[in-house]
Each structure stands twice: as C-alpha cells, then as structure tokens.
Scaffold this motif. Sequence first.
Motif, PDB file in Angstrom:
ATOM      1  N   PRO A  65       0.836  -1.203   0.000  1.00 44.00           N
ATOM      2  CA  PRO A  65       0.000   0.000   0.000  1.00 44.00           C
ATOM      3  C   PRO A  65       0.872   1.254   0.000  1.00 44.00           C
ATOM      4  O   PRO A  65       1.874   1.329   0.709  1.00 44.00           O
ATOM      5  N   GLY A  66       0.495   2.205  -0.848  1.00 40.53           N
ATOM      6  CA  GLY A  66       1.249   3.445  -0.961  1.00 40.53           C
ATOM      7  C   GLY A  66       2.474   3.331  -1.848  1.00 40.53           C
ATOM      8  O   GLY A  66       3.223   4.290  -1.994  1.00 40.53           O
ATOM      9  N   GLY A  67       2.664   2.174  -2.464  1.00 42.53           N
ATOM     10  CA  GLY A  67       3.830   1.944  -3.313  1.00 42.53           C
ATOM     11  C   GLY A  67       3.678   2.565  -4.695  1.00 42.53           C
ATOM     12  O   GLY A  67       2.707   3.258  -4.990  1.00 42.53           O
ATOM     13  N   ILE A  68       4.645   2.273  -5.544  1.00 44.06           N
ATOM     14  CA  ILE A  68       4.671   2.828  -6.897  1.00 44.06           C
ATOM     15  C   ILE A  68       4.812   1.697  -7.903  1.00 44.06           C
ATOM     16  O   ILE A  68       5.562   0.750  -7.686  1.00 44.06           O
ATOM     17  N   LEU A  69       4.092   1.822  -8.997  1.00 47.15           N
ATOM     18  CA  LEU A  69       4.185   0.894 -10.113  1.00 47.15           C
ATOM     19  C   LEU A  69       4.492   1.725 -11.357  1.00 47.15           C
ATOM     20  O   LEU A  69       3.761   2.657 -11.671  1.00 47.15           O
ATOM     21  N   ILE A  70       5.579   1.412 -12.028  1.00 44.72           N
ATOM     22  CA  ILE A  70       6.010   2.177 -13.204  1.00 44.72           C
ATOM     23  C   ILE A  70       5.938   1.294 -14.437  1.00 44.72           C
ATOM     24  O   ILE A  70       6.440   0.171 -14.426  1.00 44.72           O
ATOM     25  N   ILE A  71       5.332   1.816 -15.489  1.00 46.98           N
ATOM     26  CA  ILE A  71       5.252   1.106 -16.753  1.00 46.98           C
ATOM     27  C   ILE A  71       6.090   1.875 -17.768  1.00 46.98           C
ATOM     28  O   ILE A  71       5.821   3.045 -18.047  1.00 46.98           O
ATOM     29  N   ALA A  72       7.117   1.216 -18.288  1.00 40.53           N
ATOM     30  CA  ALA A  72       7.991   1.826 -19.283  1.00 40.53           C
ATOM     31  C   ALA A  72       7.964   0.976 -20.543  1.00 40.53           C
ATOM     32  O   ALA A  72       7.717  -0.231 -20.487  1.00 40.53           O
ATOM     33  N   LEU A  89       9.060  -4.764 -29.085  1.00 37.34           N
ATOM     34  CA  LEU A  89       8.445  -3.961 -28.029  1.00 37.34           C
ATOM     35  C   LEU A  89       8.911  -4.529 -26.700  1.00 37.34           C
ATOM     36  O   LEU A  89       8.730  -5.718 -26.432  1.00 37.34           O
ATOM     37  N   GLU A  90       9.563  -3.675 -25.905  1.00 39.64           N
ATOM     38  CA  GLU A  90       9.934  -4.078 -24.552  1.00 39.64           C
ATOM     39  C   GLU A  90       9.116  -3.259 -23.575  1.00 39.64           C
ATOM     40  O   GLU A  90       9.141  -2.029 -23.609  1.00 39.64           O
ATOM     41  N   LEU A  91       8.383  -3.951 -22.729  1.00 35.90           N
ATOM     42  CA  LEU A  91       7.604  -3.322 -21.667  1.00 35.90           C
ATOM     43  C   LEU A  91       8.192  -3.741 -20.334  1.00 35.90           C
ATOM     44  O   LEU A  91       8.473  -4.928 -20.118  1.00 35.90           O
ATOM     45  N   ARG A  92       8.392  -2.768 -19.467  1.00 40.09           N
ATOM     46  CA  ARG A  92       8.861  -3.053 -18.107  1.00 40.09           C
ATOM     47  C   ARG A  92       7.790  -2.588 -17.136  1.00 40.09           C
ATOM     48  O   ARG A  92       7.407  -1.416 -17.139  1.00 40.09           O
ATOM     49  N   ILE A  93       7.338  -3.511 -16.321  1.00 36.08           N
ATOM     50  CA  ILE A  93       6.390  -3.194 -15.263  1.00 36.08           C
ATOM     51  C   ILE A  93       7.159  -3.352 -13.958  1.00 36.08           C
ATOM     52  O   ILE A  93       7.458  -4.461 -13.531  1.00 36.08           O
ATOM     53  N   ARG A 140      14.475  -9.229  -9.968  1.00 34.41           N
ATOM     54  CA  ARG A 140      14.290  -8.809  -8.580  1.00 34.41           C
ATOM     55  C   ARG A 140      15.511  -7.988  -8.153  1.00 34.41           C
ATOM     56  O   ARG A 140      16.648  -8.435  -8.295  1.00 34.41           O
ATOM     57  N   GLU A 141      15.265  -6.767  -7.675  1.00 35.65           N
ATOM     58  CA  GLU A 141      16.313  -5.894  -7.185  1.00 35.65           C
ATOM     59  C   GLU A 141      15.957  -5.486  -5.759  1.00 35.65           C
ATOM     60  O   GLU A 141      14.881  -5.810  -5.270  1.00 35.65           O
ATOM     61  N   THR A 142      16.833  -4.758  -5.111  1.00 39.16           N
ATOM     62  CA  THR A 142      16.557  -4.292  -3.762  1.00 39.16           C
ATOM     63  C   THR A 142      15.351  -3.357  -3.766  1.00 39.16           C
ATOM     64  O   THR A 142      15.353  -2.344  -4.465  1.00 39.16           O
ATOM     65  N   ALA A 143      14.318  -3.713  -3.034  1.00 36.33           N
ATOM     66  CA  ALA A 143      13.112  -2.902  -2.822  1.00 36.33           C
ATOM     67  C   ALA A 143      12.253  -2.693  -4.070  1.00 36.33           C
ATOM     68  O   ALA A 143      11.309  -1.918  -4.042  1.00 36.33           O
ATOM     69  N   ARG A 144      12.582  -3.382  -5.188  1.00 42.29           N
ATOM     70  CA  ARG A 144      11.723  -3.292  -6.369  1.00 42.29           C
ATOM     71  C   ARG A 144      11.981  -4.494  -7.278  1.00 42.29           C
ATOM     72  O   ARG A 144      13.040  -5.116  -7.229  1.00 42.29           O
ATOM     73  N   SER A 145      10.984  -4.782  -8.103  1.00 45.96           N
ATOM     74  CA  SER A 145      11.080  -5.897  -9.043  1.00 45.96           C
ATOM     75  C   SER A 145      10.393  -5.504 -10.337  1.00 45.96           C
ATOM     76  O   SER A 145       9.532  -4.618 -10.352  1.00 45.96           O
ATOM     77  N   SER A 146      10.771  -6.194 -11.434  1.00 49.44           N
ATOM     78  CA  SER A 146      10.222  -5.839 -12.749  1.00 49.44           C
ATOM     79  C   SER A 146       9.885  -7.070 -13.572  1.00 49.44           C
ATOM     80  O   SER A 146      10.668  -8.022 -13.628  1.00 49.44           O
ATOM     81  N   PHE A 147       8.728  -7.017 -14.213  1.00 47.02           N
ATOM     82  CA  PHE A 147       8.433  -7.919 -15.313  1.00 47.02           C
ATOM     83  C   PHE A 147       8.990  -7.238 -16.554  1.00 47.02           C
ATOM     84  O   PHE A 147       8.732  -6.051 -16.791  1.00 47.02           O
TER      85      PHE A 147
END
Length: 161
Positions: A65-72, A89-93, A140-147
């Motif tokens: 809760p209160g986190g951030i989700l970034i779509i690039a 097409l590369e999408l990073r979530i 998986r990185e420190t404090a964040r992860s990406s598809f």
Amino acid sequence: MAEFTLQQILGASMSQVMTKSNEMGIQMVKNIAEDTSFEKLYGDSVRLQQVLAEFLSLSVSCTPPGGILIIAASLTETRLERLAQLVNLELRITHTGDGVPEELLRQMFGSISDATEEGISLVISRNLLKIMDGDVQYLRETARSSFIINVELASAGTKET
C-alpha cells in the motif's frame, strides 16, 4: 493481426487494475515517450492486452500500500521483412516491495501440471507471449522488481494522431 497503438492496449489494461491500485493507494506511472505510445503497430492486440493486464494485476497485488508501479516501454527496429518493418516492443512493469513470491515465479516458468490457479494464468500469459515471438523475464532488485516483456510486432512506421 490488427492495427493498434500501445496507448490503446495500455489504457485498457491499466483500467482493469485501476480500482485495486486506487484502493491500495498505489501510484501508477507511465514512463513512455509519446512517439512510442502512438506508433501504429500490428499484431494480436487482444492477447497482448490480456497478458499486460495479467502482469499488471499481479504487480499491483505484490506492491505494498502506498507503493509505486512504473510502466515503461521502448520500441527497437529489428528487421524489414517483406513489406513490413518488424519492431521489438519491450515493456517493463516495475513495482516497489518484496516482489512476486518465488513459488509463483517457479510456476510461471514451469508447466501447468503443477501450478496453482494464479500460476496457471501466468503460464498461459507466458505461452501467449511465446506464440507472439516474445517472452517474459522477472528481475528482482533491492526494494523493487520488474516484469520485462518482449514481443515482436509489425510497425507501419507512422504515428496515430
């Protein structure tokens, strides 16, 4: 094979998770250049939207809760084939927090035979990407992860206005 823009499929996919993200106070940020958003692409937009919605939904569920989700997103020209320009097409979530549970990731990269209901939907999403000459990775990185989703599509090389 249908014409679409990334803006169209991302808008539809994001709207599917908007209620849940708002309830959790998750900030969803699109970090996509305008020319990439409106590039005319050709491919299976329905399946691509389904896959994006699945990975967005799981990302929202794994964001505190209160986190951030970034779509690039980025487009890279790969080759000219017959009369069509092919692009990758590369999408990073990317989402904050501890990330997707290891067991679910194991299921996504495994088979349907030993997957839970949620794992089955991830296996199906990954298989759909493979059908579209694509795939997904999870970083998986420190404090964040990406598809990281990659898919090859045809491009008209023009922008929609």
